[in-house]
Design a protein around this motif. Structure first.
Motif, PDB file in Angstrom:
ATOM      1  N   PHE A 103      19.303 -23.578  -8.430  1.00  0.00           N
ATOM      2  CA  PHE A 103      18.034 -22.891  -8.656  1.00  0.00           C
ATOM      3  C   PHE A 103      17.937 -21.554  -7.929  1.00  0.00           C
ATOM      4  O   PHE A 103      16.847 -21.026  -7.708  1.00  0.00           O
ATOM      5  N   ARG A 104      19.106 -20.997  -7.577  1.00  0.00           N
ATOM      6  CA  ARG A 104      19.119 -19.698  -6.894  1.00  0.00           C
ATOM      7  C   ARG A 104      18.369 -18.630  -7.707  1.00  0.00           C
ATOM      8  O   ARG A 104      17.650 -17.795  -7.150  1.00  0.00           O
ATOM      9  N   GLY A 105      18.550 -18.666  -9.022  1.00  0.00           N
ATOM     10  CA  GLY A 105      17.907 -17.664  -9.867  1.00  0.00           C
ATOM     11  C   GLY A 105      16.391 -17.716  -9.814  1.00  0.00           C
ATOM     12  O   GLY A 105      15.717 -16.736 -10.150  1.00  0.00           O
ATOM     13  N   ILE A 106      15.854 -18.878  -9.380  1.00  0.00           N
ATOM     14  CA  ILE A 106      14.393 -19.001  -9.249  1.00  0.00           C
ATOM     15  C   ILE A 106      13.937 -18.584  -7.859  1.00  0.00           C
ATOM     16  O   ILE A 106      13.092 -17.699  -7.706  1.00  0.00           O
ATOM     17  N   TRP A 107      14.528 -19.209  -6.811  1.00  0.00           N
ATOM     18  CA  TRP A 107      13.987 -18.956  -5.467  1.00  0.00           C
ATOM     19  C   TRP A 107      14.289 -17.559  -4.945  1.00  0.00           C
ATOM     20  O   TRP A 107      13.603 -17.064  -4.036  1.00  0.00           O
ATOM     21  N   GLU A 108      15.293 -16.890  -5.527  1.00  0.00           N
ATOM     22  CA  GLU A 108      15.555 -15.523  -5.103  1.00  0.00           C
ATOM     23  C   GLU A 108      14.605 -14.517  -5.768  1.00  0.00           C
ATOM     24  O   GLU A 108      14.598 -13.343  -5.392  1.00  0.00           O
ATOM     25  N   ASN A 109      13.791 -14.974  -6.697  1.00  0.00           N
ATOM     26  CA  ASN A 109      12.981 -14.038  -7.483  1.00  0.00           C
ATOM     27  C   ASN A 109      11.509 -14.435  -7.546  1.00  0.00           C
ATOM     28  O   ASN A 109      10.866 -14.347  -8.593  1.00  0.00           O
ATOM     29  N   THR A 110      10.972 -14.896  -6.409  1.00  0.00           N
ATOM     30  CA  THR A 110       9.548 -15.252  -6.369  1.00  0.00           C
ATOM     31  C   THR A 110       8.744 -14.323  -5.461  1.00  0.00           C
ATOM     32  O   THR A 110       7.536 -14.500  -5.319  1.00  0.00           O
ATOM     33  N   GLY A 111       9.404 -13.387  -4.803  1.00  0.00           N
ATOM     34  CA  GLY A 111       8.703 -12.495  -3.883  1.00  0.00           C
ATOM     35  C   GLY A 111       7.878 -11.442  -4.596  1.00  0.00           C
ATOM     36  O   GLY A 111       8.107 -11.128  -5.770  1.00  0.00           O
ATOM     37  N   HIS A 112       6.877 -10.899  -3.872  1.00  0.00           N
ATOM     38  CA  HIS A 112       6.083  -9.796  -4.416  1.00  0.00           C
ATOM     39  C   HIS A 112       6.968  -8.576  -4.636  1.00  0.00           C
ATOM     40  O   HIS A 112       7.886  -8.311  -3.847  1.00  0.00           O
TER      41      HIS A 112
END
Length: 311
Positions: A284-293
């Motif tokens: 799930f790297r593609g998700i948790w790396e792309n949740t920041g503002h």
């Protein structure tokens, strides 16, 4: 507390659940090693010969029920402290093993597990901490379980209570470091204790809804108490705890570590669980790396913690 100070003076240990298992073996080991022990159990009258032996070796024994009030725990801590003037090490060992499918747990059964395995130890920690904080020294030892690493089927509620204790321990270890107070989580596997006989099965029979599943098979293992042979020696386990807490032998120079995996079976389960966690992290790297503002203006909790430590 340094290795040197631990080796040059006896420590005062308050241990819960001393009537059997780790509590009993650890108390006797410590007394024979010249340390001071405040042993406790819910009903001391159930083990008169053991109480007498502990007292003959120089220890004291007090009644302590983990489901009792914080006020009652305060009285026990005060009475225990009178003997040697302090408590250096608190060992939260007492607990209850109650097994069954999560769906089948009654509300009172679930509350009893959490009250005994989590809220009780937390209340006792809160009671002992003021004197440790004032002295700026002390060690809190919380005995967890392999269920704190990876609960087996039918052990979900038990595992929840141990995970709660481990989570709290990991959090307040950071809070207490500033006062020189150390926290140690011990994760034992199956040892030669009274565990199999002491485990309680919930009221609802798993054969009602879980017949033929892994739940029923796990519960059956505990029903056939005499057939199980634990692979680990409790005396060796207690020796390991002793060395790690006192910073001697195999524990020398390793005081910074929070967790003590105490047996090979739990060591392997820890490796496997860590691998599963890492696999999920990568999946799930593609998700948790792309949740920041966008713009990255906010601080992470890790950054906030680091700033607080360096302030």
């Amino acid at each position: 507390m340094t290795s040197q100070s631990s080796q040059t003076k006896p420590l005062v240990w308050l241990i819960t659940g001393c009537s059997t298992g780790f509590g009993k073996s650890l108390a006797l080991l410590l007394l024979k090693a010249g340390h001071h022990v405040i042993a406790t159990s819910r009903t001391p009258s159930n083990s008169p010969s053991l109480v007498k032996k502990v007292e003959e070796l120089g220890g004291i024994w007090l009644p302590l029920d983990l489901t009792s009030s914080k006020e009652n725990m305060q009285k026990i801590v005060e009475e225990g402290t009178k003997k040697w003037g302090r408590i250096d090490v608190l060992v939260n060992n007492a607990g209850i093993g109650m097994l069954g499918a999560l769906e089948d747990f009654g509300e009172e059964e679930a509350k009893l597990v959490m009250e005994t395995n989590f809220f009780g130890p937390i209340k006792l920690i809160q009671t002992v901490l003021p004197q440790m904080r004032t002295r700026r020294s002390g060690i809190i030892v919380n005995i967890s379980s392999g269920a704190g690493v990876d609960p087996s089927p039918a052990m979900g509620m038990y595992g929840a209570s141990k995970w709660a204790l481990e989570g709290a321990s990991q959090g307040f270890a950071k809070e207490l470091a500033a006062f020189g107070i150390r926290v140690l989580i011990v994760q034992p596997g199956a040892f030669t204790t009274n565990m199999m006989n002491a485990v309680t099965l919930i009221e609802r029979d798993p054969r009602v809804a879980y017949e033929g599943t892994v739940i029923e098979k796990t519960v059956d293992v505990f029903r056939r108490k005499g057939e199980f042979r634990a692979p680990n020696d409790v005396e060796k386990g207690c020796q390991g705890i002793f060395e790690v807490v006192t910073g001697t032998g195999r524990g020398e120079g390793k005081e910074s570590h929070l967790r003590l995996v105490l047996s090979a079976d739990i060591g392997q389960r820890t490796v496997e669980q860590t691998r599963r966690n890492m696999d999920a992290l990568e999946a799930f790297r593609g998700i948790w790396e792309n949740t920041g503002h966008d713009g990255g203006v906010a601080k992470s909790m890790a950054e906030v913690e680091a700033e607080a430590e360096n302030a």
